[in-house]
Scaffold this motif. Sequence first.
Motif, PDB file in Angstrom:
ATOM      1  N   UNK A   1       0.912  -1.166  -0.046  1.00 29.35           N
ATOM      2  CA  UNK A   1      -0.137   0.049  -0.062  1.00 29.35           C
ATOM      3  C   UNK A   1       0.932   1.068  -0.014  1.00 29.35           C
ATOM      4  N   UNK A   2       1.540   1.574   1.383  1.00 26.36           N
ATOM      5  CA  UNK A   2       2.237   2.669   1.126  1.00 26.36           C
ATOM      6  C   UNK A   2       3.737   2.587   0.455  1.00 26.36           C
ATOM      7  N   UNK A   3       4.004   1.236   0.165  1.00 27.44           N
ATOM      8  CA  UNK A   3       5.365   0.993  -0.633  1.00 27.44           C
ATOM      9  C   UNK A   3       5.304  -0.367  -1.398  1.00 27.44           C
ATOM     10  N   UNK A   4       5.861  -0.523  -2.370  1.00 33.25           N
ATOM     11  CA  UNK A   4       5.942  -1.621  -3.286  1.00 33.25           C
ATOM     12  C   UNK A   4       7.248  -2.059  -3.545  1.00 33.25           C
TER      13      UNK A   4
END
Lengths: 250, 250, 250, 250, 250, 250, 250, 250
Positions: free
Chosen positions: G33-36
């Motif tokens: 979500x906040x990072x991939x």
Amino acid sequence: MELENLLERVKNGTLDIKEASSEIEKSMYEDFGYAKLDYNRKKRSGFDEVIFCMGKEDKYLVEIVGNLIARNHRVLGTRASQYQFNLLKDRYPLLKYDKISKIIKYDELDSPLSGNIVVCCAGTSDIPVAEEAAQTAEFFNSKVDRVYDIGVSGIHRVFSNLDRINRANCIICVAGMEGALSSVLGGLVSVPIISVPTSIGYGANFGGLAALLTMINSCANGISVVNIDNGYGAGYIATQINRLAIDKER
Amino acid sequence: MELENLLERVKNGTLDIKEASSEIEKSMYEDFGYAKLDYNRKKRSGFDEVIFCMGKEDKYLVEIVGNLIARNHRVLGTRASQYQFNLLKDRYPLLKYDKISKIIKYDELDSPLSGNIVVCCAGTSDIPVAEEAAQTAEFFNSKVDRVYDIGVSGIHRVFSNLDRINRANCIICVAGMEGALSSVLGGLVSVPIISVPTSIGYGANFGGLAALLTMINSCANGISVVNIDNGYGAGYIATQINRLAIDKER
Amino acid sequence: MELENLLERVKNGTLDIKEASSEIEKSMYEDFGYAKLDYNRKKRSGFDEVIFCMGKEDKYLVEIVGNLIARNHRVLGTRASQYQFNLLKDRYPLLKYDKISKIIKYDELDSPLSGNIVVCCAGTSDIPVAEEAAQTAEFFNSKVDRVYDIGVSGIHRVFSNLDRINRANCIICVAGMEGALSSVLGGLVSVPIISVPTSIGYGANFGGLAALLTMINSCANGISVVNIDNGYGAGYIATQINRLAIDKER
Amino acid sequence: MELENLLERVKNGTLDIKEASSEIEKSMYEDFGYAKLDYNRKKRSGFDEVIFCMGKEDKYLVEIVGNLIARNHRVLGTRASQYQFNLLKDRYPLLKYDKISKIIKYDELDSPLSGNIVVCCAGTSDIPVAEEAAQTAEFFNSKVDRVYDIGVSGIHRVFSNLDRINRANCIICVAGMEGALSSVLGGLVSVPIISVPTSIGYGANFGGLAALLTMINSCANGISVVNIDNGYGAGYIATQINRLAIDKER
Amino acid sequence: MELENLLERVKNGTLDIKEASSEIEKSMYEDFGYAKLDYNRKKRSGFDEVIFCMGKEDKYLVEIVGNLIARNHRVLGTRASQYQFNLLKDRYPLLKYDKISKIIKYDELDSPLSGNIVVCCAGTSDIPVAEEAAQTAEFFNSKVDRVYDIGVSGIHRVFSNLDRINRANCIICVAGMEGALSSVLGGLVSVPIISVPTSIGYGANFGGLAALLTMINSCANGISVVNIDNGYGAGYIATQINRLAIDKER
Amino acid sequence: MELENLLERVKNGTLDIKEASSEIEKSMYEDFGYAKLDYNRKKRSGFDEVIFCMGKEDKYLVEIVGNLIARNHRVLGTRASQYQFNLLKDRYPLLKYDKISKIIKYDELDSPLSGNIVVCCAGTSDIPVAEEAAQTAEFFNSKVDRVYDIGVSGIHRVFSNLDRINRANCIICVAGMEGALSSVLGGLVSVPIISVPTSIGYGANFGGLAALLTMINSCANGISVVNIDNGYGAGYIATQINRLAIDKER
Amino acid sequence: MELENLLERVKNGTLDIKEASSEIEKSMYEDFGYAKLDYNRKKRSGFDEVIFCMGKEDKYLVEIVGNLIARNHRVLGTRASQYQFNLLKDRYPLLKYDKISKIIKYDELDSPLSGNIVVCCAGTSDIPVAEEAAQTAEFFNSKVDRVYDIGVSGIHRVFSNLDRINRANCIICVAGMEGALSSVLGGLVSVPIISVPTSIGYGANFGGLAALLTMINSCANGISVVNIDNGYGAGYIATQINRLAIDKER
Amino acid sequence: MELENLLERVKNGTLDIKEASSEIEKSMYEDFGYAKLDYNRKKRSGFDEVIFCMGKEDKYLVEIVGNLIARNHRVLGTRASQYQFNLLKDRYPLLKYDKISKIIKYDELDSPLSGNIVVCCAGTSDIPVAEEAAQTAEFFNSKVDRVYDIGVSGIHRVFSNLDRINRANCIICVAGMEGALSSVLGGLVSVPIISVPTSIGYGANFGGLAALLTMINSCANGISVVNIDNGYGAGYIATQINRLAIDKER
């Protein structure tokens, strides 16, 4: 999407993998070495490719225009010099040229203009950029209403045109010097304003930077900014918005 | 002029040359080594000396204020911190401090305020600078009318205050962000506008540079500009103009 | 105010609402599409409209000048090239042109010049801008005293002209390179100084930016600044101040 | 030159080639890994090495100062914080610290000061930089005359000190805000002026850039410029010039 | 000083006060309206006045040069175009012109050159600026040694010329692009280096700004900086220093 | 190293010290006064000297090229105008000129090209810079693969050429406007990317500064940057890397 | 390539089209979500993902590091504060922290270091950036030789370390202030120099911009530049080059 | 329009002229001296007034929020610090605060969200600005889809989310460092992209200027730009466009 279609054909064996790969690429652009013409653009973006003429080598310009014409594409060339137009005119006599906006056009189809974009400009000297914006929008089938020379030093000119301005789906605001027109409009309307700073001015305007900073820092809402003198870009975005407004079924 | 007087006395022998030279210097400033207080300024410019407090060493600040008070000069200190005020307050209990404008004052004489300067500002955040301007002008005996929070994003606020604004001998326009208020006022009034860009804003405002450039490049007439956040300077100039307007016999 | 008058007529039924609306607009400007001539300006600001010629399309320039002449307006055009003057001269033979200041004038009425504005400049190369300022002020009926080539590298030239300078209602200080003349004058006079940085210089002067920054940051009081090379703007503001000084009954 | 001497010894066989190479390097600096102390500097330039303290890691600073003291070198540290001084003071109690200039000194020999450098500054707030310059010059045995607070807004303060200023072999001019003092001095003296812009000011001074540009663009002659707030550099150059003036036999 | 002499005459009644005042002014400059020629400069600074030709109006240039020649002054004109030289040559056939440095000279007296200034430059393209510096210094009677094309990309060229460089009283270092030569020289010599950034380069050199910043931020000592391409200024300062070095009895 | 050899001969007396000194210098460069040709460069760096033609005086250019030819050096001249080529062609008829890249070449030896450098560019207008890079690399015997017109606005053109790009030892990425191509490539490859911002664009591209900043701030790894339009520099560095990759025994 | 493999399976029916699509995505990154998190990076670029810690929210930082550790990835975190290290240390006690370079490391495998990268820096204050570069290169298994404090103001320190420097496959040159070290090295070596400007300095260094411009405009060859203080980036690129040099079979 | 209504009542005598004038003003804003609350904004623009909290004086902030609540307006406050929230929370306990976006909200009505705005960001550090944009849009009743951490250094993350992105009526693209994500998206979609540069980065990113320039100069179409970190502005504009797309009957 065609890609899924292709995968289907790969799956059911009607298309060889190597061929599939080659097929995909060909449908997307044509490679001339010095240029890769992007025939897929219209499908991706809904807009024809446009040629930025300024600084193009003669040979390249002639070939690129020629290829588009040969494939029955419409042609829009921006920032074209009189010299470039003459060069092209010899080969493609149907091309037209507008000296103010420096736009070259070919094969303008008679599809009706629709929607409503208002192009404002602050002073008479900003008209060339305003016309680049307006004619770009018209090329992409937007209806355009021009409200010129309404700079804030005579602000009653804004107010007496406010009704026309407020009928727009999108407003393009072209202004040089200190570019304050955007902020004033921003406080008076409800639709997006695409602001175009121009390089008009002198001294500490730094070629349009002063107007750009004014617009970027505007205390009013609804203002976004494109590059200095980038009338084309504003016409493009305004058309995107205009299409959204007139076209419910997307 | 005193200098002529002095030369006369040199000529008729009542004043020795060396003494004359020394006399001239003493009448003009007092030398403390770290500072040379300019007692001649009021005669030259019609204005008392004012202390820019920001960044002054404690010791220097205390001595300079003390010397002015000892000579019965009025005191105006700008950009003073709460710490600096406390430091001075201990020694000179009659000093007053305004937190918003960061101004220190002493011995404000009851000479009547006269003329009319209008101080406008665009947003609530610009008030500290506007107050520095207003209180400076008042210290120099100008009458001030404050018209605050009339930024162009709600331009009807300008128009409904236009009558007040138009009664000024001089207008001070304080604005941050994109600083467009100056241009709008410039198109609506007939007296000079001293524009003060403020550092209010963020991002590409570059600490007030954006507003400064807007004002310097204004398409409207009658606008001149002082440094970012320089309310004091604007109050000073507006007073110069206000005095010219009310004082026929100069 | 005429607007109240109009409302009265609306109230007592002698004026139709639609007509009223149209009437207001007509009295304020004339719309040529590419330009909206601001006939209301003189009433609002006390100054005639002035034409910034630089970069105007031939066609527009000719029409705008023509319209002003046709309505018996006086004409002041700044930044006009020799080419533009020739273009206009053919049609309007009474126009005059000054090569140094690049100013075009028409129908200069014999109203007497009054008040006193001193225009200083630092070097011989600053004279074109100084003349734009001086002739603008004269066009607006201000009396002008020129004190040229008094740059600070030979500061005795400032002092031996100080009496003339001190007689001004307003001083215009034109300087390029490092622009230090403003600060020196600021410490010696009691009236406002409108500072005009010029683009004269080279290297790290950045087209006048160095002089602009010097003037904006001046440690002296009473200095406000207009755009680089903006002699016109300075002449306008100085006239506003000069009028305040000479005209008690406003 | 020692190198020739070395080659002689190589030639007549009294020095091995590898040894020669190693010898040369050792005489030039000592390598601590994180630093290479340049003992050869005094021979090359006539000046002791000076430590720029600002931002040095504690460990490195202590070791570098310790090594200089251990080798009986004199120590000059510039831009030292009170914290850094305390750190060093614990180990080397003879160190002295000047809070205004932020200079650390050790073992100041009693060689007489000679020549004459005048250090001017424009305002009281410029004194820290002026003192860095003055004390650097004194560390290098130059006699210094301080003429402070003579900014151009009260220009009579320059003139009444002109005799002192004109006795200098070299002038250091320290000024912030618009930095106009350099240009005024440049028109009045015959010796070089090393100009030091300071970061004093606010708004469009851009941390000293405005003063730097003023000085670099000065219309007066004889002005060269060092970095913003670089009092040390100015004291160094002024000493070079002062030495040339007093030392005929070089 | 003559001023004291004048006061004496005022005192003993041999000089009227008004006359005295007028006398002082006349001895200091001559007023042509557009220019005030500074005949007092040589006495004040020890240097003849020099004409900056770039951008001077033809009429002004011819008159200024003519006045200097008529008074038997020597003439040095910098930044003169071929056109300007031709213009002057017609009237004053003894003028000489150097195309590389763009310097005009007249009546170069045969006083012997003395002292030693070394002018270095980094690349062949920097020679025009280097020659402006060298010929300016020679005009002011300094002996000049030219060491050209020793840029740091081939640093052995610096070292093999180090002996010559080290014999200078003052070094002028002319460099464009990144201007690193100053820092390298600064670490190798004991006399002041006047650094001249040039506009040679492209892209992110920003017309010489990159070189200017390099020189202003140099980690080496003894480096001060003049404006971009300001060979004249460097030649002037180097001569000031050279004179101090050769002239003990000042 | 030859220096050791020389010292040996000094030691065993077969070489006089003065001669040795002179010998060293001669082997390193030849001094023409206005230029010092660096014959030692190839030994030091592995690359022939290259001539930057832009702005070179005719006389200097002709002599420098002539000297290289006379010594049987290969010649590469960059940024040469058509005028300069014609000038040289008259004297050295074997010289060749490429109008797009503005490169002059002489005596290109038939040593085989080896390794693999991929030169990418974003748009057709970037080709002149890309060609300067490519032809420089080829002059230094690197094999070059050109992948042109793959700007990110049609990113499928990047992907369909990714295999070719991934075969490189080093990639040169040439892009103007916003220069985003570097970041995209940086996320897709494993070898170093030398990024060349170009001055192509208008408005707020500030002559290539925008692209330079994009590349310098790239979030992708493996990207280093050279000056705006510096195709030559990129071709040089890419060759250094290519040589490391193909040449194990260094 | 796996993609072809996947298409094969699609063709022979062993993989469903929807599944194939999902499969591809999963193998490439994990979405929080906040990072991939980009697990495919190592395959694409040959380098592990590295975490830029500065300004990361605590929660995000802890989770990202935790996920890498959970998947047995090695961890390199740059620009980590002591606070951030403490936060992570509580959860992952094997993490190590270097205060000078502000680097966090985890699970450094004992693969041997190979090749040769030389990291130079100009002054002691540049060491933090130099260490970021050196330790990054070591994390990626490059052998590093550190040559610190060899700034050009004592240029003999460069020469006496030249042999070590010349043994490198790639040189990293870290320098603040005016950054001239790059140009000097550029003239003396044959391998690429990755230049890192640092923010060390004051005044007109503009936070490292001066050094960046010096390096970008260098007259020497073989110099490319990364962002100010970007030691990490330089260590990455130097490793790319070092790998090319030691790894013939790519 | 109400104004017409008012004029009608003036005409038919049911409204006094003075009253009419006063009535108009009251309906438009309320004057608190330090602020003029713009109650007419919603009618003019379709949007509630929003409070920019950063730097507001405590007293002003509390009163402004209080007045909105007292009039049953919804409240959106941007750039609020934890301290400011606590201050307000004490008085208005229903206020909510989001730490990431620094947004204060009050009385969020349960009107359904509609349309589709996609908010993309390049890296985890850009999330605070992305959330300001997203929550602003949601406050104005737009449905928002968040696609975070898809920066171009791992471009497959863009492609695997392309379907979601392509369903938007308007895209907001938030990116710091070099800001290349905008250009990549611009080539792949057909709806307008509002680009928000962020101040994330270091060194030559100049607080977000680098990203701003990248976006302004983008070679892709359909990109307009707002101020650095101006998530609020982007959320506002995107909502304007989203409303046009979903609301046919305007």
